[in-house]
Enzyme design. Structure first.
Site, short mmCIF file in Angstrom:
data_model
loop_
_atom_site.label_atom_id
_atom_site.label_comp_id
_atom_site.label_asym_id
_atom_site.label_seq_id
_atom_site.Cartn_x
_atom_site.Cartn_y
_atom_site.Cartn_z
N CYS A 191 0.83 -1.17 0.00
CA CYS A 191 0.00 0.00 0.00
C CYS A 191 0.88 1.23 0.00
O CYS A 191 2.08 1.12 -0.06
CB CYS A 191 -0.87 0.02 1.24
SG CYS A 191 -1.66 -1.55 1.55
N ARG A 205 0.52 2.62 -5.87
CA ARG A 205 0.81 1.51 -4.97
C ARG A 205 -0.42 0.68 -4.63
O ARG A 205 -0.35 -0.31 -3.90
CB ARG A 205 1.45 2.03 -3.68
CG ARG A 205 2.73 2.80 -3.92
CD ARG A 205 3.24 3.39 -2.64
NE ARG A 205 3.87 2.40 -1.81
CZ ARG A 205 5.16 2.11 -1.82
NH1 ARG A 205 5.96 2.76 -2.63
NH2 ARG A 205 5.65 1.19 -1.03
N TRP A 218 -3.72 -1.83 -1.33
CA TRP A 218 -3.80 -2.91 -2.32
C TRP A 218 -4.00 -4.17 -1.48
O TRP A 218 -3.14 -4.55 -0.69
CB TRP A 218 -2.50 -2.98 -3.12
CG TRP A 218 -2.54 -4.01 -4.20
CD1 TRP A 218 -3.20 -3.92 -5.39
CD2 TRP A 218 -1.87 -5.28 -4.21
NE1 TRP A 218 -2.99 -5.05 -6.13
CE2 TRP A 218 -2.18 -5.91 -5.45
CE3 TRP A 218 -1.04 -5.95 -3.31
CZ2 TRP A 218 -1.70 -7.16 -5.79
CZ3 TRP A 218 -0.56 -7.20 -3.66
CH2 TRP A 218 -0.88 -7.80 -4.88
N ASN A 252 1.88 -0.61 5.68
CA ASN A 252 2.25 -1.17 4.39
C ASN A 252 3.15 -2.37 4.67
O ASN A 252 4.13 -2.24 5.38
CB ASN A 252 3.01 -0.11 3.58
CG ASN A 252 3.72 -0.68 2.36
OD1 ASN A 252 4.73 -0.14 1.93
ND2 ASN A 252 3.22 -1.74 1.79
N GLY A 253 2.77 -3.54 4.16
CA GLY A 253 3.57 -4.74 4.40
C GLY A 253 2.65 -5.91 4.71
O GLY A 253 1.44 -5.84 4.47
N GLU A 311 5.39 -10.64 -23.14
CA GLU A 311 5.05 -9.28 -22.72
C GLU A 311 3.73 -8.83 -23.36
O GLU A 311 2.89 -8.20 -22.71
CB GLU A 311 6.21 -8.33 -23.08
CG GLU A 311 5.97 -6.86 -22.81
CD GLU A 311 5.63 -6.52 -21.36
OE1 GLU A 311 5.79 -7.37 -20.48
OE2 GLU A 311 5.17 -5.38 -21.13
N LYS A 338 0.31 -7.76 -21.41
CA LYS A 338 -0.41 -6.49 -21.62
C LYS A 338 -1.90 -6.76 -21.84
O LYS A 338 -2.75 -6.07 -21.28
CB LYS A 338 0.13 -5.71 -22.84
CG LYS A 338 1.48 -5.08 -22.69
CD LYS A 338 1.53 -3.90 -21.75
CE LYS A 338 1.82 -4.25 -20.34
NZ LYS A 338 3.10 -4.59 -19.85
N GLU A 394 -3.54 -7.91 -18.54
CA GLU A 394 -3.62 -6.86 -17.52
C GLU A 394 -4.76 -5.89 -17.75
O GLU A 394 -5.44 -5.51 -16.81
CB GLU A 394 -2.31 -6.03 -17.52
CG GLU A 394 -1.14 -6.69 -16.87
CD GLU A 394 0.10 -5.81 -16.95
OE1 GLU A 394 0.70 -5.51 -15.92
OE2 GLU A 394 0.49 -5.43 -18.07
N HIS A 408 3.57 -29.34 -28.85
CA HIS A 408 3.73 -30.22 -27.68
C HIS A 408 2.62 -30.04 -26.66
O HIS A 408 2.82 -30.31 -25.48
CB HIS A 408 5.11 -29.98 -27.05
CG HIS A 408 6.24 -30.31 -27.97
ND1 HIS A 408 6.45 -31.58 -28.46
CD2 HIS A 408 7.19 -29.52 -28.53
CE1 HIS A 408 7.50 -31.57 -29.26
NE2 HIS A 408 7.97 -30.33 -29.33
N LYS A 434 0.67 -0.58 -9.47
CA LYS A 434 1.85 -0.24 -10.26
C LYS A 434 3.12 -0.81 -9.63
O LYS A 434 4.02 -1.25 -10.32
CB LYS A 434 1.94 1.28 -10.36
CG LYS A 434 3.10 1.80 -11.17
CD LYS A 434 2.79 1.72 -12.64
CE LYS A 434 4.00 1.95 -13.50
NZ LYS A 434 3.96 1.08 -14.69
C1 G6P Z 1 3.76 -4.85 -10.95
C2 G6P Z 1 3.29 -4.04 -12.15
C3 G6P Z 1 3.94 -4.56 -13.43
C4 G6P Z 1 5.46 -4.55 -13.28
C5 G6P Z 1 5.90 -5.34 -12.05
C6 G6P Z 1 7.37 -5.13 -11.75
O1 G6P Z 1 3.23 -6.12 -11.00
O2 G6P Z 1 1.89 -4.09 -12.27
O3 G6P Z 1 3.58 -3.74 -14.51
O4 G6P Z 1 6.06 -5.08 -14.42
O5 G6P Z 1 5.18 -4.89 -10.89
O6 G6P Z 1 7.55 -3.78 -11.40
P1 G6P Z 1 8.92 -3.04 -11.39
O7 G6P Z 1 8.59 -1.65 -10.90
O8 G6P Z 1 9.81 -3.77 -10.44
O9 G6P Z 1 9.44 -3.05 -12.77
#
Ligand code: G6P
Length: 603
Positions: free
Chosen positions: A2, A27, A74, A98-99, A477, A481, A484, A500, A598
Site C-alpha cells: 500500500c 501503490r 492494495w 504497508n507490508g 510481454e 499487456k 492486464e 507439444h 503499479k
Molecule cells: C507490478 C506491475 C507490473 C510490473 C511489475 C514489476 O506487477 O503491475 O507492470 O512489471 O510490478 O515492477 P517493477 O517496478 O519492479 O518493474
C-alpha cells in the site's frame, strides 16, 4: 501493501493529505482512508473503497484536522471492502500499515483473549491493538512502539497517531520503505518521495528496525531506545506533474512517449560508432570487461526485458546468463561462480520481491550488483552498488510500456559494452541502434489498422501468443499487456512448443498472435503457423516477411523491416497498441486495471 503518507503540522492538512495520497495511488487503489487529530485532540477518520477520488466527498468531516495519516490500499489480507480500509483504530490510536504481518493470526487470538474486538479481516489491525495494549500498560508511546514491533513478524512500514500526543506521528519500518520529509514548521512520512516534493526536497530514510517520533518542529529517530542521528538527503527529482497532454489515457501517452525517450537515450549514451565510456557509472567499462556470468532478477514486465537481454548477451559473447523472477530467486539456492554480475531490473525500484533478492545477492559472492531502474532515490537504487537510471519520466499507467522499451534499450547498451572484448561488432550494433529512431514513426502509423483488428478480440476469452528467439519474450510481454488491461486470458509460447500441447486449444475461435521478424528463424515459425491454420485457428501475424494471405482467417500486420537486433524493441510497440484498443473496446479502466498495482511492495 500500500501507500502511506502523513503530516505532522499545526495547520489544517486535510487537502494536503488527500493530494499527497493521490501521488501514491500507483501503490494500490482498492480503498483509501485518512485519520487526523483536531485542535481539540479529537480523532476523525474517513474511508472509501475504490480509487482515492472516492474520499473527496468525505473530506469535509476532516475540516479542522492538523496532524494526520493517510493510506491507499492494495488488498492482501481481507477483501477490498470498507471495513478493511486503513487507518485501523484502537480507541485513541490510529495506524496505517504497508507490508504483511505474517504472524497476525496468533497475535489476533492473543489480543482477542485480552478483550480486543476486531472490525476488519486484515493483518494490519493487530498493530493498532498491540500498540494500544502496550500503551495502556506504560502510557509511553516510544516504549509501546518498541514492544509492538518486537512482536511483529513479516514486513511493515507503520504510521501512527495517538491523540494523547498532540501533533505527533510515530513511524517504524522493517522490510517496507518509509521516508521522513523535513519541511518548514511541518514534517512528513511517506512511502516514497513523491507526496512530499511540493513541500520539501529534504528527507531522511528510515531503515529497518528504526522508529521515529515526528512533530511539526522535530524529527527524532531511534534504534531500540537509543536516539540516533541520520543524514538528511536532498532529492534531485523534478516536481513537474505528469499530465495526459491530450491523450485519453496515460497508457496511450506513454506508448507514444517511447519515441522521444529512445531518441533521448540514444543522444545521451551513443556516439557515432560506439557507446560512450562508462555509461553504467565511473569505472564500469573495466568492471564489465571482467564479467564471465550474469544473473538477471526482476518481476513482471521487467523480467520479460531480462529474457531478451539473456538471449542478446549469450548470442554476442561467451558470457552465460540466467534470468529469474525475483519471487523465485529469493527462495532458491543460488550458485555464484567467480566473476558473476547481479543485475536487478525494475521500473519503480520498490518491488518487494526484487528488493529482497538484491538484499540476498549482496550477501553472496557476486563481483558486483547493478540496478537498472527508472525511479531515482528508490529503495533498489539505494541498495545496489552500481545504478543505471533510465530517466524515462514517471510511468503512471499500471501496465508498463515505456519502461519496458527503455529497459530493452539499456540492456542493449549493456550487451554492446560487454561484447566489446568478443569481437569488432560495436560499430555495426550502434548503426542498428540509430535505426530505431528512423523506424519507430512508422509503427504508430499502424494504429488505425490495429484499432480495426482489436474488434476481433473484444469477445474472446482466450488468446495465444507466439514467438521464437528474442520474439518469445515479446510474446510473453504482449500476452501480459492483454491480460492486464482487457482481462482476456492470454498465454505465450515458444512457437516450436505449440505442437507439444497448446495446439490442442486451437479451434476456429482461437486467436493466435505471432511476432515474426524476417530472420533465420522465420521459416520454422511459419511451419508452426501452418499447424494453426490447418486447425482453422485465427492468426494475427506481425511481420515484415512477405507471406501470402491464404484466407480471411489470416491477418497480417505489416511491420517495417529492421535489423534483427532491434526487433524486440520495435515489435512490442504495436502489440501495446493492440492491447490498449482491445481494452478500450471492453471499456475497462485502462490505466488502473482491477486487482493490480503499479508497484507491488509486498512479497
Ligand atoms: C507490478 C506491475 C507490473 C510490473 C511489475 C514489476 O506487477 O503491475 O507492470 O512489471 O510490478 O515492477 P517493477 O517496478 O519492479 O518493474
Amino acid at each position: 501493501m500500500c501507500g502511506i503518507f502523513g503530516i505532522a503540522s499545526t495547520k489544517s492538512t486535510r487537502n494536503k493529505l488527500y493530494q499527497g495520497l493521490m501521488k501514491l495511488e500507483y501503490r494500490g487503489y482498492d480503498s483509501s482512508g485518512i485519520s487526523g487529530t483536531h485542535i481539540s485532540s479529537k480523532l476523525s477518520t474517513i474511508k472509501a473503497t475504490g480509487p482515492i477520488k472516492n474520499l473527496r466527498t468525505k473530506l469535509t468531516s476532516l475540516t479542522n484536522i492538523t496532524t494526520g495519516i493517510a493510506h491507499t490500499r492494495w488488498a492482501t489480507h481481507g477483501e477490498a471492502i470498507l471495513k478493511n480500509a486503513h487507518p485501523h483504530l484502537s480507541e485513541n490510536i490510529s495506524i496505517v500499515h504497508n507490508g504483511i504481518i505474517e504472524n497476525y493470526i496468533e497475535l489476533k487470538s492473543l489480543l482477542k483473549k485480552k478483550g480486543y474486538l476486531f472490525k476488519s479481516d486484515t493483518d494490519s489491525e493487530v498493530i493498532s491493538h498491540l500498540i494500544h495494549m502496550n500503551y495502556e500498560k506504560t502510557k509511553n508511546m516510544e516504549s509501546s512502539i518498541i514492544s509492538t514491533t518486537k512482536k511483529l513478524k513479516g514486513s511493515y512500514a507503520i504510521g501512527c497517531i495517538n491523540t494523547n500526543y498532540r501533533n505527533t506521528i510515530f513511524a517504524a519500518c522493517k522490510g517496507s520503505p518509509l521516508i521522513i520529509g523535513k519541511g518548514i514548521n511541518e514534517n512528513f512520512i511517506a512511502s516514497d518521495i513523491m507526496p512530499i516534493l511540493s513541500d520539501t526536497k529534504n528527507y531522511i530514510t528510515l531503515d529497518d528496525d528504526e522508529f521515529a517520533k515526528i512533530t511539526p518542529s522535530k524529527i527524532s529517530i531511534f534504534n531500540a531506545n537509543k536516539a540516533i542521528s541520520k543524514k538528511v538527503k536532498t532529492s534531485k527529482i523534478n516536481t513537474e506533474q505528469a499530465s495526459l497532454s491530450g491523450h485519453k489515457h496515460f497508457m496511450h501517452k506513454e506508448i507514444y512517449e517511447q519515441k522521444s525517450i529512445l531518441k533521448e537515450m540514444t543522444s545521451r549514451y551513443v556516439g557515432t560508432n560506439k557507446i560512450l565510456s562508462n555509461i553504467f557509472g565511473p569505472g564500469t567499462d573495466k568492471i564489465l570487461e571482467n564479467i564471465d556470468h550474469i544473473h538477471f532478477v526482476a518481476c513482471g514486465t521487467s523480467y520479460h526485458a531480462s529474457l531478451v537481454a539473456k538471449d542478446w548477451i549469450e548470442e554476442y559473447t561467451t558470457i552465460t546468463c540466467t534470468a529469474e523472477v525475483a519471487s523465485e530467486y529469493k527462495y532458491k539456492k543460488i550458485n555464484v561462480l567467480p566473476k558473476t554480475l547481479f543485475v536487478s531490473i525494475s521500473q519503480s525500484g520498490e518491488t518487494a520481491d526484487t528488493i529482497s533478492s538484491l538484499k540476498k545477492a549482496l550477501k553472496l559472492k557476486y563481483s558486483n550488483t547493478l540496478a537498472i531502474c527508472n525511479v531515482a532515490e528508490s529503495t533498489l537504487t539505494r541498495l545496489s552498488k552500481l545504478v543505471f537510471l533510465m530517466n524515462a519520466g514517471p510511468e503512471i499507467s499500471v501496465a508498463s510500456t515505456k519502461a519496458f522499451t527503455s529497459q530493452l534499450f539499456t540492456l542493449l547498451l549493456l550487451t554492446i559494452v560487454i561484447s566489446r572484448k568478443f569481437g569488432n561488432i560495436e560499430s555495426r550494433m550502434v548503426k542498428d541502434i540509430y535505426k530505431i529512431n528512423e523506424i519507430i514513426d512508422s509503427l504508430y502509423k499502424l494504429e488505425t489498422d490495429i484499432k480495426k483488428i482489436s474488434t476481433k478480440f473484444k469477445n474472446k476469452e482466450h488468446t495465444i501468443f507466439l514467438g521464437k528467439g528474442t520474439s518469445y519474450p515479446i510474446a510473453l510481454e504482449a500476452a501480459l499487456k492483454l491480460k492486464e488491461i482487457s482481462y482476456i486470458h492470454a498465454s505465450a509460447y515458444h512457437s516450436g512448443e505449440l505442437k507439444h500441447g497448446p495446439l490442442a486449444l486451437v479451434d476456429k475461435k482461437m486467436p493466435v498472435v505471432c511476432f515474426l521478424p524476417d530472420n533465420h528463424l522465420a521459416r520454422l515459425v511459419l511451419s508452426n503457423l501452418a499447424e494453426v491454420e490447418a486447425r482453422q485457428g485465427q492468426t494475427f501475424i506481425f511481420t515484415n516477411k512477405k507471406i501470402p494471405k491464404k484466407n480471411k482467417k489470416v491477418e497480417i500486420i505489416k511491420m517495417p523491416g529492421c535489423p534483427d537486433l532491434i526487433a524486440p524493441i520495435l515489435y512490442i510497440i504495436p502489440a501495446q497498441l493492440l492491447s490498449y484498443h482491445v481494452a478500450l473496446k471492453k471499456k475497462t479502466d485502462v490505466d488502473k486495471p482491477r486487482n493490480l498495482a503499479k508497484s507491488v511492495t509486498v512479497e
